[in-house]
Scaffold this active site. Structure first.
Site, PDB file in Angstrom:
ATOM      1  N   GLY A  55       1.960   3.910  13.915  1.00 33.24           N
ATOM      2  CA  GLY A  55       2.217   2.508  14.227  1.00 33.24           C
ATOM      3  C   GLY A  55       2.213   2.039  15.771  1.00 33.24           C
ATOM      4  N   GLU A  70       9.521  15.354  16.603  1.00 23.31           N
ATOM      5  CA  GLU A  70       9.659  14.896  14.654  1.00 23.31           C
ATOM      6  C   GLU A  70      10.199  15.953  13.767  1.00 23.31           C
ATOM      7  OE1 GLU A  70       9.146  11.151  12.951  1.00 23.31           O
ATOM      8  OE2 GLU A  70      10.432  10.673  12.354  1.00 23.31           O
ATOM      9  N   GLY A  96       6.855   4.079   9.447  1.00 26.34           N
ATOM     10  CA  GLY A  96       5.221   5.460   8.371  1.00 26.34           C
ATOM     11  C   GLY A  96       6.253   6.147  10.286  1.00 26.34           C
ATOM     12  N   SER A  97       4.531   6.931  10.913  1.00 28.55           N
ATOM     13  CA  SER A  97       4.468   7.787  12.092  1.00 28.55           C
ATOM     14  C   SER A  97       4.488   6.911  13.210  1.00 28.55           C
ATOM     15  CB  SER A  97       3.619   8.889  11.893  1.00 28.55           C
ATOM     16  OG  SER A  97       2.132   8.365  12.051  1.00 28.55           O
ATOM     17  N   THR A  98       4.946   7.431  13.948  1.00 28.16           N
ATOM     18  CA  THR A  98       4.675   6.054  15.557  1.00 28.16           C
ATOM     19  C   THR A  98       3.296   6.636  16.357  1.00 28.16           C
ATOM     20  OG1 THR A  98       7.580   6.968  16.436  1.00 28.16           O
ATOM     21  CG2 THR A  98       5.657   6.332  18.300  1.00 28.16           C
ATOM     22  N   GLU A 155       8.792   0.312  11.589  1.00 25.07           N
ATOM     23  CA  GLU A 155       9.741   1.067  11.647  1.00 25.07           C
ATOM     24  C   GLU A 155       9.377   2.763  11.887  1.00 25.07           C
ATOM     25  OE1 GLU A 155      12.608   0.782  11.505  1.00 25.07           O
ATOM     26  OE2 GLU A 155      12.846  -1.614  10.447  1.00 25.07           O
ATOM     27  N   LYS A 192       1.006  -1.425  -0.300  1.00 21.36           N
ATOM     28  CA  LYS A 192      -0.278   0.409  -0.197  1.00 21.36           C
ATOM     29  C   LYS A 192       0.916   1.456  -0.074  1.00 21.36           C
ATOM     30  CE  LYS A 192      -1.592   2.745   3.039  1.00 21.36           C
ATOM     31  NZ  LYS A 192      -1.107   3.571   2.388  1.00 21.36           N
TER      32      LYS A 192
HETATM   33  P1  NAD Z   1       1.925   8.073   8.502  1.00 19.59           P
HETATM   34  O1  NAD Z   1       2.704   7.299   9.472  1.00 19.59           O
HETATM   35  O2  NAD Z   1       0.902   9.643   8.011  1.00 19.59           O
HETATM   36  O3  NAD Z   1       2.140   7.004   6.638  1.00 19.59           O
HETATM   37  C1  NAD Z   1       2.366   6.214   6.984  1.00 19.59           C
HETATM   38  C2  NAD Z   1       1.334   4.968   6.008  1.00 19.59           C
HETATM   39  O4  NAD Z   1       0.181   4.504   6.516  1.00 19.59           O
HETATM   40  C3  NAD Z   1       1.400   5.552   4.596  1.00 19.59           C
HETATM   41  O5  NAD Z   1       1.115   4.626   3.705  1.00 19.59           O
HETATM   42  C4  NAD Z   1      -0.522   6.372   5.245  1.00 19.59           C
HETATM   43  O6  NAD Z   1      -1.263   6.164   4.028  1.00 19.59           O
HETATM   44  C5  NAD Z   1      -0.254   5.133   5.712  1.00 19.59           C
HETATM   45  N1  NAD Z   1      -1.680   4.827   7.087  1.00 19.59           N
HETATM   46  C6  NAD Z   1      -1.594   6.218   7.771  1.00 19.59           C
HETATM   47  N2  NAD Z   1      -2.630   5.678   8.524  1.00 19.59           N
HETATM   48  C7  NAD Z   1      -2.559   4.376   8.270  1.00 19.59           C
HETATM   49  C8  NAD Z   1      -3.797   3.699   9.345  1.00 19.59           C
HETATM   50  N3  NAD Z   1      -4.924   3.955  10.496  1.00 19.59           N
HETATM   51  N4  NAD Z   1      -3.585   1.825   9.443  1.00 19.59           N
HETATM   52  C9  NAD Z   1      -3.214   2.034   8.388  1.00 19.59           C
HETATM   53  N5  NAD Z   1      -1.957   2.682   7.655  1.00 19.59           N
HETATM   54  C10 NAD Z   1      -2.319   4.116   8.102  1.00 19.59           C
HETATM   55  O7  NAD Z   1       3.376   8.594   7.808  1.00 19.59           O
HETATM   56  P2  NAD Z   1       4.257   9.318   6.688  1.00 19.59           P
HETATM   57  O8  NAD Z   1       3.582  11.021   6.973  1.00 19.59           O
HETATM   58  O9  NAD Z   1       3.772   8.762   5.128  1.00 19.59           O
HETATM   59  O10 NAD Z   1       5.766   9.261   7.235  1.00 19.59           O
HETATM   60  C11 NAD Z   1       6.618  10.369   8.033  1.00 19.59           C
HETATM   61  C12 NAD Z   1       6.967   9.051   8.439  1.00 19.59           C
HETATM   62  O11 NAD Z   1       7.319   8.298   8.870  1.00 19.59           O
HETATM   63  C13 NAD Z   1       7.735  10.038  10.147  1.00 19.59           C
HETATM   64  O12 NAD Z   1       7.234   9.591  11.383  1.00 19.59           O
HETATM   65  C14 NAD Z   1       9.332   8.714   9.761  1.00 19.59           C
HETATM   66  O13 NAD Z   1       9.730   9.406  10.239  1.00 19.59           O
HETATM   67  C15 NAD Z   1       8.689   7.487   9.571  1.00 19.59           C
HETATM   68  N6  NAD Z   1       9.552   7.032   8.661  1.00 19.59           N
HETATM   69  C16 NAD Z   1      10.066   5.741   9.788  1.00 19.59           C
HETATM   70  C17 NAD Z   1      11.201   5.365   9.070  1.00 19.59           C
HETATM   71  C18 NAD Z   1      12.049   3.990   9.480  1.00 19.59           C
HETATM   72  O14 NAD Z   1      12.445   3.298   8.699  1.00 19.59           O
HETATM   73  N7  NAD Z   1      11.932   4.537  10.624  1.00 19.59           N
HETATM   74  C19 NAD Z   1      11.728   5.473   7.499  1.00 19.59           C
HETATM   75  C20 NAD Z   1      11.201   6.929   6.885  1.00 19.59           C
HETATM   76  C21 NAD Z   1       9.660   7.167   7.436  1.00 19.59           C
END
Ligand code: NAD
Length: 482
Positions: free
Chosen positions: A236, A386, A231-233, A253, A179
């Site tokens: 997560g 962050e 993605g975001s904490t 992650e 996704k």
């Molecule tokens: P986000 O958590 O908003 O979204 C990440 C993904 O999750 C997207 O595809 C989004 O559509 C999906 N998503 C959103 N809500 C969801 C839910 N309830 N259930 C399932 N999927 C859902 O994060 P973002 O704004 O896209 O990315 C930035 C974040 O990602 C930052 O916090 C960054 O630190 C983190 N990140 C971490 C790493 C790592 O390896 N640790 C790498 C890259 C980015």
């Protein structure tokens, strides 16, 4: 304008969807509409998981192939991605603002390297052994693929993060439902084309673009065996709760707030150039960005002078221009968030050394000037949260113990760096840093080295043999005879 009217990659082909929901993708630099794709509906996710399930359960399918046969296909996939490198690079840069030279390296070349790495690794990884039992029989211990993997990726490194998840999963024999984030969907269609050309069997890779509702539907889908999320904490935690309830394996992650510790013996000219590159990589939209810079009081002003020259001298502009060092942020909403943090820094008393506004000469695009704060309090908002933008916070420290205390004083634990002319000293100090990875005098994500965080930065590891292990499960078979 790229239009994928009603087409989603499911079961090995671009197939029509009945979904009427549309994702519109805008250029981060010009704000123009550059593409349109469907947003996957629950019925599409059902179809994608069904295709992945059938491909996995096929008694002669991908999961049963000899590892070397899968490895050959993965190598071809890497070749097909390389053949499309310019297109991938351009699409990523346009969508999320990543400078094109960074995108060429990290979004095109490195993902192909990751696929080749896992192709090589799976050829030499033993997945079966026999152990002589202590009670008369013997045990065969097998490591088998986990099954259907749901991979959810963010917009900041869409192809690289996809490779971190997809390459070990496919090498292990799993099938994948990916996704992508709605901000960066267009590059995933190039990946679909590469998968077809590489001869990846139908259903082994499926792609369902969409936002939070598509993602959460996929996470709890009964046909999924494992979830891997970057993605975001905050998101997560929700995914972890769902997977906990379902007892479903999950790799997370998440966010970071990494610190760069500059030691008093650092070579400021060369070290700070390297630090500048990784601290503002992808305009600061990087989970491992070293947004907190810890500087000894004995060298505080000279360090600030060099950093200020680097930050204020950075070329800001069109991400498609190879001279550009800092491009725009991914969206207007994200820029507003970053600007909110800059305002908070000022409000909480940090000294704004350079930047802080929008570049005057760039009327369009979601740009923020590269920004440097000094005298930042270690407990202040911009030192703790962050920011995910081109904003650096310099924090003075008294001695090395003080530096370690400040570096570890965060809810996150993803990465960090140490800058010193004495590598041994850096190595010793790295043992005291509470994070999943540490860089000494630079930081690179190398495919051989496991990557991941502790505390609020995540669970589990990707890359390295550890990344392959995370896609396998153990089965032992007892034999009555020795
Ligand atoms: P986000 O958590 O908003 O979204 C990440 C993904 O999750 C997207 O595809 C989004 O559509 C999906 N998503 C959103 N809500 C969801 C839910 N309830 N259930 C399932 N999927 C859902 O994060 P973002 O704004 O896209 O990315 C930035 C974040 O990602 C930052 O916090 C960054 O630190 C983190 N990140 C971490 C790493 C790592 O390896 N640790 C790498 C890259 C980015």
């Amino acid at each position: 304008m790229l239009e994928y009217d009603s087409l989603l990659f499911i079961g090995g082909k671009l197939a029509a969807t009945a979904s009427t929901s549309v994702i519109e993708i805008h250029s981060a630099a010009t704000e123009e509409l550059i593409g349109r794709t469907p947003e996957a509906s629950p019925a599409d996710v059902d179809a994608a998981v069904g295709a992945a399930r059938r491909a996995f359960d096929d008694p002669k399918g991908w999961s049963t192939w000899e590892p070397r046969a899968r490895a050959r296909v993965l190598e071809q996939f890497a070749t097909e991605l390389e053949a499309r490198a310019d297109e991938i690079t351009r699409r990523v840069s346009q969508q999320n603002g990543m400078p094109i030279t960074t995108a060429a390296m990290l979004e095109s070349a490195l993902p192909a390297t990751v696929f080749r790495y896992y192709a090589d690794l799976v050829r030499i990884t033993d997945v079966e052994e026999t152990r002589h039992g202590l009670l008369g029989g013997r045990a065969q211990v097998r490591r088998t693929p986990l099954g259907v993997v749901a991979a959810i990726v963010p917009w900041n490194y869409p192809n690289l993060v996809t490779a971190f998840k997809m390459a070990p999963a496919l090498a292990a024999g799993c099938t994948v439902v990916l996704k992508p984030s709605p901000e960066t969907v267009l590059d995933s269609y190039v990946m679909a084309e590469a998968a077809q050309s590489a001869g990846i069997p139908d259903g082994v890779i499926n792609i369902v673009p969409g936002g939070a509702s598509t993602g959460s539907y996929l996470v709890s889908h009964p046909g999924v065996d494992k979830v891997t999320f970057t993605g975001s904490t905050a998101v997560g935690r929700q995914i972890a709760a769902t997977c906990g309830d379902l007892l479903r394996p999950v790799t997370l992650e998440l966010g970071g707030k990494s610190a760069a510790i500059i030691l008093d013996d650092a070579d400021l000219m060369s070290n700070l150039e390297g630090l500048f590159q990784i601290a503002l990589l992808n305009n600061g939209q990087t989970c491992v960005a070293n947004g907190r810079i810890l500087v000894p009081r004995s060298r505080y002003e000279e360090t600030l002078d060099v950093l200020c020259a680097l930050v204020s001298g950075a070329s800001v502009g069109d991400p498609l221009d190879p001279q550009t060092q800092i491009g725009p942020l991914v969206s207007a909403r994200h820029r507003a968030r970053v600007e909110g943090y800059i305002a908070k820094g000022v409000e909480e008393g940090a000294r704004l050394v350079t930047g802080g506004g929008r570049p005057r000469e760039l009327a369009k695009g979601w740009f923020v000037e590269p920004t440097l704060f000094a005298d930042v309090g270690p407990e202040s908002t911009i030192a703790q949260e962050e920011i995910f933008g081109p904003v650096l916070a310099v924090i003075p420290y008294d001695d090395v113990d003080d530096a370690v205390r400040i570096a570890n004083n965060t809810k996150y634990g993803l990465a960090g760096t140490i800058w010193t002319s004495d590598e041994k000293r850096g190595e010793e100090l790295s043992r005291r840093v509470r994070s999943g990875t540490v860089g000494i005098n630079y930081f690179m994500l190398d495919p051989v080295a496991p990557f991941g965080g502790i505390k609020a930065s995540g669970l589990g590891r990707e890359l390295g043999p550890e990344g392959l292990d995370a896609c396998l499960q153990t089965q032992s078979v007892y034999f009555a005879t020795t």
